[in-house]
Design a protein around this motif. Structure first.
Motif, PDB file in Angstrom:
ATOM      1  N   VAL A  52       0.870  -1.172   0.000  1.00  0.00           N
ATOM      2  CA  VAL A  52       0.000   0.000   0.000  1.00  0.00           C
ATOM      3  C   VAL A  52       0.907   1.223   0.000  1.00  0.00           C
ATOM      4  N   ASP A 126      -7.376   1.485  -4.595  1.00  0.00           N
ATOM      5  CA  ASP A 126      -7.053   0.117  -4.220  1.00  0.00           C
ATOM      6  C   ASP A 126      -6.283  -0.536  -5.359  1.00  0.00           C
ATOM      7  N   ALA A 127      -5.955  -1.804  -5.201  1.00  0.00           N
ATOM      8  CA  ALA A 127      -5.036  -2.467  -6.129  1.00  0.00           C
ATOM      9  C   ALA A 127      -5.661  -2.781  -7.486  1.00  0.00           C
ATOM     10  N   GLY A 175       0.752  -3.422  -6.037  1.00  0.00           N
ATOM     11  CA  GLY A 175      -0.413  -3.105  -5.225  1.00  0.00           C
ATOM     12  C   GLY A 175      -1.222  -1.984  -5.834  1.00  0.00           C
ATOM     13  N   ASP A 176      -1.378  -0.888  -5.111  1.00  0.00           N
ATOM     14  CA  ASP A 176      -2.180   0.245  -5.584  1.00  0.00           C
ATOM     15  C   ASP A 176      -1.359   1.291  -6.320  1.00  0.00           C
ATOM     16  N   PRO A 221      -2.229  -5.652   0.222  1.00  0.00           N
ATOM     17  CA  PRO A 221      -3.377  -6.246  -0.480  1.00  0.00           C
ATOM     18  C   PRO A 221      -3.017  -7.628  -0.970  1.00  0.00           C
ATOM     19  N   SER A 224      -2.858  -9.814  -7.051  1.00  0.00           N
ATOM     20  CA  SER A 224      -3.907  -9.915  -8.071  1.00  0.00           C
ATOM     21  C   SER A 224      -3.326 -10.460  -9.345  1.00  0.00           C
TER      22      SER A 224
END
Length: 224
Positions: A52, A126-127, A175-176, A221, A224
């Motif tokens: 983050v 957010d991611a 991440g983001d 996070p 992804s």
């Protein structure tokens, strides 16, 4: 005869221990991503656990204390940092928000010639929106014939050009955070002459900025 066999066994064990120690040292060096040129190079840039990140009004300050390549010094810098959130165009009408910052800098090489560096970082809410924005930029580069060259699963590089100045761009997501770094060699230089230094500069810049913007106490996070 027994003494000869014992001596041979001791030598074999010693050789095995030395080989194991060398293997461990090589593995550690390969994972460190470091070297005398700084925190990492374009070729050695490895994926990090997602994090983050935060906005800062002084992104150039993240580059001030560590040489970006051996023999290079950071010259004049210009911060570009808008604290107000912007809206991106997402899927199905979604409008994810992000805050953007950037740094323009002059670099002086070991021979006194001037190089140019630019970095832009966007911190998303957010991611997932950051991941989508990364894919959009990657697809646009493909469409325009700028073939992405994978660095790891969330970063790629490609050649760049500024009125004949050879350059290198690195796009990285963590991440983001969506981060783009571009460096250009001196006027009159040839691509093969500056290729290695360009890779080192953009790789070290990306590592320093990602690390400097990371919130140490924030939960990471899910990948992804």
């Amino acid at each position: 005869m027994r003494r000869s066999r014992d001596t041979a066994l001791r030598r074999a064990r010693m050789a095995a221990l030395i080989a194991a120690a060398v293997a461990v040292a090589v593995a550690v060096a390969g994972c460190s991503g470091g070297g005398e040129d700084g925190p990492g190079t374009g070729e050695k840039l490895t994926a990090r656990a997602p994090g983050v990140h935060r906005w800062t009004g002084s992104p150039c300050g993240l580059l001030a204390d560590t040489p970006l390549a051996k023999g290079f010094t950071l010259g004049s810098t210009t911060d570009s940092a808008d604290p107000e959130p912007r809206e991106d165009i997402g899927e199905k009408g979604a409008r994810p928000r992000y805050r953007q910052m950037g740094c323009l800098a002059d670099l002086t090489g070991p021979d006194g010639k001037f190089w140019k560096l630019g970095a832009t970082a966007a911190v998303y809410e957010d991611a997932e929106p950051a991941r989508r924005a990364y894919r959009v930029k990657q697809n646009l580069d493909r469409v325009h014939g700028r073939v992405p060259e994978p660095v790891h699963e969330s970063a790629y590089g490609r050649p760049a050009d500024d009125r004949g100045r050879p350059g290198r761009t690195l796009l990285l997501r963590n991440g983001d955070l969506l981060l783009s770094v571009t460096a250009y060699g001196p006027y009159g230089s040839e691509e093969h002459e500056v290729r290695d230094d360009l890779g080192t500069i953009v790789g070290n810049t990306a590592r320093l900025m990602e690390d400097g913007l990371r919130e140490r106490d924030a939960p990471s996070p899910a990948p992804s």
